[in-house]
Design a protein around this motif. Structure first.
Motif, PDB file in Angstrom:
ATOM      1  N   HIS A  58       0.819  -1.219   0.000  1.00 39.29           N
ATOM      2  CA  HIS A  58       0.000   0.000   0.000  1.00 39.29           C
ATOM      3  C   HIS A  58       0.852   1.267   0.000  1.00 39.29           C
ATOM      4  CE1 HIS A  58      -3.882  -1.841   0.207  1.00 39.29           C
ATOM      5  NE2 HIS A  58      -3.548  -2.554   1.269  1.00 39.29           N
ATOM      6  N   THR A  59       1.985   1.220   0.691  1.00 39.91           N
ATOM      7  CA  THR A  59       2.859   2.400   0.760  1.00 39.91           C
ATOM      8  C   THR A  59       3.875   2.420  -0.376  1.00 39.91           C
ATOM      9  OG1 THR A  59       4.337   1.252   2.303  1.00 39.91           O
ATOM     10  CG2 THR A  59       2.622   2.649   3.262  1.00 39.91           C
ATOM     11  N   GLU A  60       3.780   1.436  -1.255  1.00 46.56           N
ATOM     12  CA  GLU A  60       4.648   1.330  -2.431  1.00 46.56           C
ATOM     13  C   GLU A  60       6.127   1.268  -2.073  1.00 46.56           C
ATOM     14  OE1 GLU A  60       3.496   4.272  -5.313  1.00 46.56           O
ATOM     15  OE2 GLU A  60       1.435   3.556  -5.364  1.00 46.56           O
ATOM     16  N   GLU A  61       6.430   0.571  -0.973  1.00 46.29           N
ATOM     17  CA  GLU A  61       7.820   0.346  -0.570  1.00 46.29           C
ATOM     18  C   GLU A  61       8.295  -0.941  -1.248  1.00 46.29           C
ATOM     19  OE1 GLU A  61       8.681   1.148   3.721  1.00 46.29           O
ATOM     20  OE2 GLU A  61       6.488   1.336   3.787  1.00 46.29           O
ATOM     21  N   THR A  62       8.700  -0.808  -2.496  1.00 46.90           N
ATOM     22  CA  THR A  62       9.008  -1.989  -3.306  1.00 46.90           C
ATOM     23  C   THR A  62      10.180  -2.808  -2.763  1.00 46.90           C
ATOM     24  OG1 THR A  62      10.305  -0.605  -4.799  1.00 46.90           O
ATOM     25  CG2 THR A  62       8.027  -1.041  -5.416  1.00 46.90           C
ATOM     26  N   LEU A  63      11.206  -2.147  -2.244  1.00 46.89           N
ATOM     27  CA  LEU A  63      12.347  -2.890  -1.704  1.00 46.89           C
ATOM     28  C   LEU A  63      11.927  -3.683  -0.465  1.00 46.89           C
ATOM     29  CD1 LEU A  63      15.303  -3.645  -1.874  1.00 46.89           C
ATOM     30  CD2 LEU A  63      15.836  -1.595  -0.537  1.00 46.89           C
ATOM     31  N   LYS A  64      11.174  -3.045   0.429  1.00 42.06           N
ATOM     32  CA  LYS A  64      10.692  -3.745   1.626  1.00 42.06           C
ATOM     33  C   LYS A  64       9.796  -4.903   1.224  1.00 42.06           C
ATOM     34  CE  LYS A  64       8.433  -3.140   6.057  1.00 42.06           C
ATOM     35  NZ  LYS A  64       7.881  -2.206   7.028  1.00 42.06           N
ATOM     36  N   TYR A  65       8.906  -4.665   0.286  1.00 36.43           N
ATOM     37  CA  TYR A  65       7.981  -5.707  -0.181  1.00 36.43           C
ATOM     38  C   TYR A  65       8.753  -6.896  -0.751  1.00 36.43           C
ATOM     39  CZ  TYR A  65       3.918  -7.815  -2.427  1.00 36.43           C
ATOM     40  OH  TYR A  65       2.933  -8.675  -2.807  1.00 36.43           O
ATOM     41  N   SER A  66       9.727  -6.620  -1.614  1.00 31.19           N
ATOM     42  CA  SER A  66      10.485  -7.721  -2.223  1.00 31.19           C
ATOM     43  C   SER A  66      11.332  -8.457  -1.186  1.00 31.19           C
ATOM     44  CB  SER A  66      11.353  -7.218  -3.377  1.00 31.19           C
ATOM     45  OG  SER A  66      12.346  -6.342  -2.919  1.00 31.19           O
ATOM     46  N   ASN A  67      11.895  -7.730  -0.221  1.00 35.08           N
ATOM     47  CA  ASN A  67      12.668  -8.377   0.846  1.00 35.08           C
ATOM     48  C   ASN A  67      11.774  -9.293   1.686  1.00 35.08           C
ATOM     49  OD1 ASN A  67      15.095  -7.200   0.114  1.00 35.08           O
ATOM     50  ND2 ASN A  67      14.881  -5.495   1.528  1.00 35.08           N
ATOM     51  N   LEU A  68      10.556  -8.837   1.966  1.00 38.87           N
ATOM     52  CA  LEU A  68       9.623  -9.661   2.736  1.00 38.87           C
ATOM     53  C   LEU A  68       9.235 -10.915   1.956  1.00 38.87           C
ATOM     54  CD1 LEU A  68       7.365  -6.858   4.214  1.00 38.87           C
ATOM     55  CD2 LEU A  68       8.721  -8.505   5.538  1.00 38.87           C
ATOM     56  N   LEU A  69       8.993 -10.773   0.669  1.00 36.59           N
ATOM     57  CA  LEU A  69       8.643 -11.937  -0.139  1.00 36.59           C
ATOM     58  C   LEU A  69       9.781 -12.954  -0.157  1.00 36.59           C
ATOM     59  CD1 LEU A  69       6.746 -10.412  -3.192  1.00 36.59           C
ATOM     60  CD2 LEU A  69       5.797 -11.556  -1.186  1.00 36.59           C
ATOM     61  N   GLU A  70      11.015 -12.480  -0.254  1.00 35.65           N
ATOM     62  CA  GLU A  70      12.161 -13.388  -0.225  1.00 35.65           C
ATOM     63  C   GLU A  70      12.293 -14.057   1.136  1.00 35.65           C
ATOM     64  OE1 GLU A  70      15.655 -11.317  -1.552  1.00 35.65           O
ATOM     65  OE2 GLU A  70      14.847 -11.034  -3.565  1.00 35.65           O
ATOM     66  N   PHE A  71      12.068 -13.303   2.200  1.00 32.25           N
ATOM     67  CA  PHE A  71      12.111 -13.832   3.568  1.00 32.25           C
ATOM     68  C   PHE A  71      11.084 -14.951   3.733  1.00 32.25           C
ATOM     69  CE2 PHE A  71      10.555 -13.726   7.962  1.00 32.25           C
ATOM     70  CZ  PHE A  71      11.736 -13.870   8.670  1.00 32.25           C
ATOM     71  N   ILE A  72       9.875 -14.700   3.274  1.00 32.85           N
ATOM     72  CA  ILE A  72       8.796 -15.688   3.359  1.00 32.85           C
ATOM     73  C   ILE A  72       9.108 -16.891   2.468  1.00 32.85           C
ATOM     74  CG2 ILE A  72       6.352 -16.100   2.863  1.00 32.85           C
ATOM     75  CD1 ILE A  72       6.033 -12.996   3.495  1.00 32.85           C
ATOM     76  N   ASP A  73       9.559 -16.628   1.267  1.00 29.33           N
ATOM     77  CA  ASP A  73       9.852 -17.695   0.310  1.00 29.33           C
ATOM     78  C   ASP A  73      10.883 -18.673   0.861  1.00 29.33           C
ATOM     79  OD1 ASP A  73       9.357 -18.791  -2.334  1.00 29.33           O
ATOM     80  OD2 ASP A  73      11.414 -18.193  -2.792  1.00 29.33           O
ATOM     81  N   LYS A  74      11.863 -18.176   1.594  1.00 28.74           N
ATOM     82  CA  LYS A  74      12.898 -19.035   2.169  1.00 28.74           C
ATOM     83  C   LYS A  74      12.331 -19.949   3.253  1.00 28.74           C
ATOM     84  CE  LYS A  74      16.722 -15.960   1.165  1.00 28.74           C
ATOM     85  NZ  LYS A  74      17.667 -14.974   1.711  1.00 28.74           N
ATOM     86  N   ARG A  75      11.223 -19.557   3.857  1.00 31.93           N
ATOM     87  CA  ARG A  75      10.628 -20.340   4.938  1.00 31.93           C
ATOM     88  C   ARG A  75       9.521 -21.286   4.472  1.00 31.93           C
ATOM     89  NH1 ARG A  75      13.478 -16.414   6.092  1.00 31.93           N
ATOM     90  NH2 ARG A  75      14.487 -16.149   8.099  1.00 31.93           N
ATOM     91  N   LEU A  76       9.063 -21.128   3.255  1.00 33.48           N
ATOM     92  CA  LEU A  76       7.998 -21.988   2.745  1.00 33.48           C
ATOM     93  C   LEU A  76       8.366 -23.478   2.759  1.00 33.48           C
ATOM     94  CD1 LEU A  76       6.424 -19.872  -0.118  1.00 33.48           C
ATOM     95  CD2 LEU A  76       5.493 -20.340   2.151  1.00 33.48           C
ATOM     96  N   PRO A  77       9.599 -23.862   2.432  1.00 29.37           N
ATOM     97  CA  PRO A  77       9.932 -25.286   2.513  1.00 29.37           C
ATOM     98  C   PRO A  77       9.767 -25.853   3.933  1.00 29.37           C
ATOM     99  CG  PRO A  77      11.550 -24.148   1.167  1.00 29.37           C
ATOM    100  CD  PRO A  77      10.683 -23.087   1.807  1.00 29.37           C
ATOM    101  N   LEU A  78      10.060 -25.058   4.949  1.00 28.16           N
ATOM    102  CA  LEU A  78       9.884 -25.502   6.333  1.00 28.16           C
ATOM    103  C   LEU A  78       8.401 -25.735   6.629  1.00 28.16           C
ATOM    104  CD1 LEU A  78      10.998 -26.047   9.164  1.00 28.16           C
ATOM    105  CD2 LEU A  78      10.846 -23.592   9.596  1.00 28.16           C
ATOM    106  N   ILE A  79       7.560 -24.807   6.189  1.00 35.40           N
ATOM    107  CA  ILE A  79       6.111 -24.948   6.380  1.00 35.40           C
ATOM    108  C   ILE A  79       5.605 -26.169   5.629  1.00 35.40           C
ATOM    109  CG2 ILE A  79       3.871 -23.875   5.921  1.00 35.40           C
ATOM    110  CD1 ILE A  79       5.307 -21.143   6.348  1.00 35.40           C
ATOM    111  N   GLU A  80       6.039 -26.318   4.397  1.00 41.68           N
ATOM    112  CA  GLU A  80       5.617 -27.448   3.597  1.00 41.68           C
ATOM    113  C   GLU A  80       6.036 -28.777   4.212  1.00 41.68           C
ATOM    114  OE1 GLU A  80       5.741 -28.907  -1.049  1.00 41.68           O
ATOM    115  OE2 GLU A  80       7.377 -27.665  -0.305  1.00 41.68           O
TER     116      GLU A  80
END
Length: 88
Positions: A58-80
């Motif tokens: 919403h605040t258009e913080e693209t770097l923060k958004y992409s960093n969060l997506l990478e952070f989450i993506d790295k943890r998805l295998p653990l969840i899976e």
């Protein structure tokens, strides 16, 4: 065992009266609680709203958004892997 997994960025999509709610914005905290509580249930529905990504979008913080997506993506295998162990 009947478990449903949902990871989404839409707030207030599900209304539930439960003691298992863990509101917050910090993605690391939310993922930790999600994993902890996932280990405690054997039947039901668990849902996590990653509010921090929504706010960054919403605040258009693209770097923060992409960093969060990478952070989450790295943890998805653990969840899976956790849910695969619970199913089998």
């Amino acid at each position: 065992m009947n478990i449903k997994l949902g990871i989404i960025v839409i707030a207030d999509i599900i209304q539930a009266d439960t003691k298992r709610k863990f509101p917050g914005e910090n993605t690391n905290y939310l993922l930790g609680e999600f994993l902890r509580q996932s280990k405690e249930i054997s039947n039901g529905f668990i849902f996590m709203n990653i509010q921090e990504t929504d706010l960054a979008g919403h605040t258009e913080e693209t770097l923060k958004y992409s960093n969060l997506l990478e952070f989450i993506d790295k943890r998805l295998p653990l969840i899976e892997s956790l849910f695969k162990k619970m199913i089998y």
